[in-house]
Design a protein around this motif. Structure first.
Motif, PDB file in Angstrom:
ATOM      1  N   GLU A  59       0.867  -1.183   0.000  1.00 33.33           N
ATOM      2  CA  GLU A  59       0.000   0.000   0.000  1.00 33.33           C
ATOM      3  C   GLU A  59       0.904   1.234   0.000  1.00 33.33           C
ATOM      4  O   GLU A  59       2.122   1.115   0.083  1.00 33.33           O
ATOM      5  CB  GLU A  59      -0.916  -0.002   1.221  1.00 33.33           C
ATOM      6  CG  GLU A  59      -1.878  -1.175   1.271  1.00 33.33           C
ATOM      7  CD  GLU A  59      -2.933  -1.137   0.190  1.00 33.33           C
ATOM      8  OE1 GLU A  59      -3.236  -0.033  -0.327  1.00 33.33           O
ATOM      9  OE2 GLU A  59      -3.466  -2.206  -0.150  1.00 33.33           O
ATOM     10  N   GLY A  60       0.289   2.403  -0.097  1.00 31.50           N
ATOM     11  CA  GLY A  60       1.087   3.626  -0.079  1.00 31.50           C
ATOM     12  C   GLY A  60       0.621   4.610  -1.124  1.00 31.50           C
ATOM     13  O   GLY A  60      -0.540   4.621  -1.526  1.00 31.50           O
ATOM     14  N   ARG A  61       1.573   5.409  -1.618  1.00 27.88           N
ATOM     15  CA  ARG A  61       1.196   6.479  -2.529  1.00 27.88           C
ATOM     16  C   ARG A  61       2.325   6.767  -3.528  1.00 27.88           C
ATOM     17  O   ARG A  61       3.492   6.860  -3.143  1.00 27.88           O
ATOM     18  CB  ARG A  61       0.892   7.749  -1.718  1.00 27.88           C
ATOM     19  CG  ARG A  61       0.412   8.938  -2.516  1.00 27.88           C
ATOM     20  CD  ARG A  61      -0.912   8.697  -3.225  1.00 27.88           C
ATOM     21  NE  ARG A  61      -1.986   8.393  -2.305  1.00 27.88           N
ATOM     22  CZ  ARG A  61      -2.965   9.245  -2.003  1.00 27.88           C
ATOM     23  NH1 ARG A  61      -2.969  10.448  -2.545  1.00 27.88           N
ATOM     24  NH2 ARG A  61      -3.925   8.887  -1.184  1.00 27.88           N
ATOM     25  N   VAL A  62       1.947   6.883  -4.793  1.00 22.23           N
ATOM     26  CA  VAL A  62       2.854   7.410  -5.814  1.00 22.23           C
ATOM     27  C   VAL A  62       2.429   8.849  -6.071  1.00 22.23           C
ATOM     28  O   VAL A  62       1.258   9.116  -6.341  1.00 22.23           O
ATOM     29  CB  VAL A  62       2.782   6.594  -7.118  1.00 22.23           C
ATOM     30  CG1 VAL A  62       3.620   7.269  -8.211  1.00 22.23           C
ATOM     31  CG2 VAL A  62       3.269   5.166  -6.882  1.00 22.23           C
ATOM     32  N   ALA A  63       3.363   9.768  -5.958  1.00 20.63           N
ATOM     33  CA  ALA A  63       3.068  11.194  -6.146  1.00 20.63           C
ATOM     34  C   ALA A  63       4.032  11.777  -7.170  1.00 20.63           C
ATOM     35  O   ALA A  63       5.182  11.331  -7.284  1.00 20.63           O
ATOM     36  CB  ALA A  63       3.190  11.940  -4.820  1.00 20.63           C
ATOM     37  N   HIS A  64       3.573  12.767  -7.911  1.00 14.96           N
ATOM     38  CA  HIS A  64       4.423  13.387  -8.930  1.00 14.96           C
ATOM     39  C   HIS A  64       4.151  14.879  -9.015  1.00 14.96           C
ATOM     40  O   HIS A  64       3.116  15.375  -8.561  1.00 14.96           O
ATOM     41  CB  HIS A  64       4.189  12.731 -10.299  1.00 14.96           C
ATOM     42  CG  HIS A  64       2.766  12.823 -10.783  1.00 14.96           C
ATOM     43  ND1 HIS A  64       2.223  13.971 -11.337  1.00 14.96           N
ATOM     44  CD2 HIS A  64       1.768  11.897 -10.801  1.00 14.96           C
ATOM     45  CE1 HIS A  64       0.977  13.747 -11.677  1.00 14.96           C
ATOM     46  NE2 HIS A  64       0.659  12.492 -11.353  1.00 14.96           N
ATOM     47  N   GLU A 259      12.625   8.623 -22.358  1.00 12.99           N
ATOM     48  CA  GLU A 259      12.891   7.910 -21.106  1.00 12.99           C
ATOM     49  C   GLU A 259      11.602   7.818 -20.305  1.00 12.99           C
ATOM     50  O   GLU A 259      10.667   8.588 -20.508  1.00 12.99           O
ATOM     51  CB  GLU A 259      13.966   8.624 -20.280  1.00 12.99           C
ATOM     52  CG  GLU A 259      13.592  10.039 -19.865  1.00 12.99           C
ATOM     53  CD  GLU A 259      14.679  10.762 -19.074  1.00 12.99           C
ATOM     54  OE1 GLU A 259      15.543  10.076 -18.487  1.00 12.99           O
ATOM     55  OE2 GLU A 259      14.646  11.999 -19.027  1.00 12.99           O
ATOM     56  N   TYR A 260      11.573   6.860 -19.379  1.00 11.39           N
ATOM     57  CA  TYR A 260      10.425   6.769 -18.474  1.00 11.39           C
ATOM     58  C   TYR A 260      10.836   6.009 -17.219  1.00 11.39           C
ATOM     59  O   TYR A 260      11.807   5.254 -17.204  1.00 11.39           O
ATOM     60  CB  TYR A 260       9.220   6.072 -19.143  1.00 11.39           C
ATOM     61  CG  TYR A 260       9.398   4.591 -19.408  1.00 11.39           C
ATOM     62  CD1 TYR A 260       9.099   3.644 -18.429  1.00 11.39           C
ATOM     63  CD2 TYR A 260       9.868   4.141 -20.637  1.00 11.39           C
ATOM     64  CE1 TYR A 260       9.267   2.289 -18.673  1.00 11.39           C
ATOM     65  CE2 TYR A 260      10.040   2.801 -20.888  1.00 11.39           C
ATOM     66  CZ  TYR A 260       9.738   1.869 -19.899  1.00 11.39           C
ATOM     67  OH  TYR A 260       9.918   0.527 -20.136  1.00 11.39           O
ATOM     68  N   GLU A 261      10.062   6.236 -16.166  1.00  9.43           N
ATOM     69  CA  GLU A 261      10.158   5.441 -14.941  1.00  9.43           C
ATOM     70  C   GLU A 261       8.741   5.027 -14.575  1.00  9.43           C
ATOM     71  O   GLU A 261       7.810   5.830 -14.664  1.00  9.43           O
ATOM     72  CB  GLU A 261      10.762   6.249 -13.783  1.00  9.43           C
ATOM     73  CG  GLU A 261      12.269   6.380 -13.820  1.00  9.43           C
ATOM     74  CD  GLU A 261      13.008   5.144 -13.360  1.00  9.43           C
ATOM     75  OE1 GLU A 261      12.343   4.141 -12.991  1.00  9.43           O
ATOM     76  OE2 GLU A 261      14.244   5.182 -13.345  1.00  9.43           O
ATOM     77  N   ARG A 262       8.581   3.783 -14.162  1.00 15.02           N
ATOM     78  CA  ARG A 262       7.276   3.269 -13.761  1.00 15.02           C
ATOM     79  C   ARG A 262       7.416   2.688 -12.348  1.00 15.02           C
ATOM     80  O   ARG A 262       8.240   1.802 -12.124  1.00 15.02           O
ATOM     81  CB  ARG A 262       6.805   2.173 -14.722  1.00 15.02           C
ATOM     82  CG  ARG A 262       5.448   1.550 -14.393  1.00 15.02           C
ATOM     83  CD  ARG A 262       5.139   0.433 -15.393  1.00 15.02           C
ATOM     84  NE  ARG A 262       3.821  -0.133 -15.206  1.00 15.02           N
ATOM     85  CZ  ARG A 262       3.554  -1.149 -14.341  1.00 15.02           C
ATOM     86  NH1 ARG A 262       4.515  -1.676 -13.605  1.00 15.02           N
ATOM     87  NH2 ARG A 262       2.324  -1.619 -14.254  1.00 15.02           N
ATOM     88  N   PHE A 263       6.621   3.193 -11.421  1.00 10.23           N
ATOM     89  CA  PHE A 263       6.640   2.699 -10.044  1.00 10.23           C
ATOM     90  C   PHE A 263       5.303   2.060  -9.709  1.00 10.23           C
ATOM     91  O   PHE A 263       4.243   2.649  -9.958  1.00 10.23           O
ATOM     92  CB  PHE A 263       6.901   3.841  -9.049  1.00 10.23           C
ATOM     93  CG  PHE A 263       8.261   4.493  -9.208  1.00 10.23           C
ATOM     94  CD1 PHE A 263       9.366   3.744  -9.538  1.00 10.23           C
ATOM     95  CD2 PHE A 263       8.417   5.850  -8.991  1.00 10.23           C
ATOM     96  CE1 PHE A 263      10.613   4.333  -9.669  1.00 10.23           C
ATOM     97  CE2 PHE A 263       9.657   6.465  -9.119  1.00 10.23           C
ATOM     98  CZ  PHE A 263      10.762   5.690  -9.460  1.00 10.23           C
ATOM     99  N   SER A 264       5.348   0.859  -9.158  1.00 10.99           N
ATOM    100  CA  SER A 264       4.126   0.176  -8.729  1.00 10.99           C
ATOM    101  C   SER A 264       4.332  -0.388  -7.325  1.00 10.99           C
ATOM    102  O   SER A 264       5.270  -1.156  -7.099  1.00 10.99           O
ATOM    103  CB  SER A 264       3.787  -0.965  -9.695  1.00 10.99           C
ATOM    104  OG  SER A 264       2.678  -1.702  -9.219  1.00 10.99           O
ATOM    105  N   LEU A 265       3.481   0.000  -6.408  1.00 12.32           N
ATOM    106  CA  LEU A 265       3.577  -0.492  -5.037  1.00 12.32           C
ATOM    107  C   LEU A 265       2.886  -1.834  -4.874  1.00 12.32           C
ATOM    108  O   LEU A 265       3.112  -2.538  -3.898  1.00 12.32           O
ATOM    109  CB  LEU A 265       2.975   0.530  -4.074  1.00 12.32           C
ATOM    110  CG  LEU A 265       3.740   1.844  -3.969  1.00 12.32           C
ATOM    111  CD1 LEU A 265       2.916   2.891  -3.245  1.00 12.32           C
ATOM    112  CD2 LEU A 265       5.075   1.635  -3.256  1.00 12.32           C
ATOM    113  N   ALA A 266       2.038  -2.192  -5.816  1.00  8.72           N
ATOM    114  CA  ALA A 266       1.285  -3.439  -5.717  1.00  8.72           C
ATOM    115  C   ALA A 266       2.128  -4.636  -6.107  1.00  8.72           C
ATOM    116  O   ALA A 266       1.702  -5.777  -5.943  1.00  8.72           O
ATOM    117  CB  ALA A 266       0.047  -3.370  -6.609  1.00  8.72           C
ATOM    118  N   GLY A 267       3.328  -4.411  -6.605  1.00  5.07           N
ATOM    119  CA  GLY A 267       4.209  -5.494  -6.997  1.00  5.07           C
ATOM    120  C   GLY A 267       4.097  -5.842  -8.464  1.00  5.07           C
ATOM    121  O   GLY A 267       3.373  -5.234  -9.199  1.00  5.07           O
TER     122      GLY A 267
END
Length: 267
Positions: A59-64, A259-267
């Motif tokens: 769980e958590g938060r991705v912020a930009h 370029e890109y970055e992808r973050f996922s907290l769910a795995g």
């Protein structure tokens, strides 16, 4: 042992957010010295947080945050263990603190916040981690855009695109969030990985059962449809119009993903 007043316990609780009994015990152990009790609670909180370090944070938060002229952008992913904590004001405040630090100083600015992270983990009773951080600066006419998937905001993408329409960057970020490519183009895929995939297909019963003269062509077709189309951005079906590939859309718009970055907290 010094007599600890309810007012003193309340003061310590207001300043630290720790439980009432924890505050009372800390004050008793420090003979009513509030400042020493704060230090004691911090030490205990950090010790407890270190024990939680191995626990999953899905769980958590991705912020930009991106500049108005799209010349720069930052994104962070901060994980916790449960949904209620992901909505906690102090947790969200820490997420904003991390984002502001990355925006100002780059990804290296995360490290000095580790003590604050441990304190928060001790206070909220959960493992808290900075799972990802990125900052892009536009180059050669590029534009920075970002997307976080609502409503949970546990998945996000920061992307730099050059050329194309103003909305292309956000659309590309949405596509990357949904399709999770590993590389931008075929040239980015390590040759040894392509060769390993080719050998797997070539040795499969599906291919071995076919006439020998047709096998190489079948293997190349499998590579295109099953490997490149799944893992390479430009080869993937564009989620906004699956009749086209991402590469076709970029070509039509005279654009490219830099370029890109992808973050996922769910795995």
């Amino acid at each position: 042992m010094a007599e600890i007043s309810a007012a003193l316990v309340k003061e310590l609780r207001d300043r630290t957010g720790a439980g009432m009994m924890e505050c009372k015990r800390a004050l008793q152990e420090t003979n009513g010295d509030v400042e020493s009790a704060i230090v004691l609670l911090r030490e205990r909180g950090m010790a407890t947080a270190s024990k939680r370090a191995g626990r999953e944070t899905t769980e958590g938060r991705v912020a930009h945050r991106t500049a108005g002229d799209a010349s720069r952008g930052s994104m962070v992913a901060v994980g916790c263990e449960t949904e209620p904590v992901s909505k906690n004001e102090e947790f969200l405040g820490f997420v904003e603190q991390v984002l502001a630090a990355v925006e100002a100083g780059g990804v290296e600015a995360v490290a000095p916040l580790d003590e604050a992270r441990l304190e928060l983990a001790g206070k909220l009773g959960e493992n808290i981690v900075v799972a990802g951080a990125a900052r892009f600066e536009a180059v050669d006419g590029g534009r920075i855009d970002a997307y976080a998937h609502p409503p949970a905001n546990k998945l996000g993408v920061l992307v730099q695109v050059r050329g194309g329409s103003m909305e292309l960057g956000r659309k590309a970020a949405m596509h990357i969030a949904a399709s999770a490519p590993q590389w931008i183009g075929r040239a980015d895929v390590p040759e040894e990985m392509v060769q390993a995939e080719r050998e797997i297909y070539a040795n499969s019963d599906e291919v071995q059962s076919k006439p020998e003269q047709a096998r190489d062509k079948i293997v190349e077709g499998m590579l295109n449809k099953r490997f490149f189309a799944a893992h390479v951005l430009t080869e993937q079906p564009w989620i906004h119009d699956t009749a086209k590939s991402v590469g076709q859309v970029l070509t039509d718009e005279g654009a490219e993903v830099l370029e890109y970055e992808r973050f996922s907290l769910a795995g």
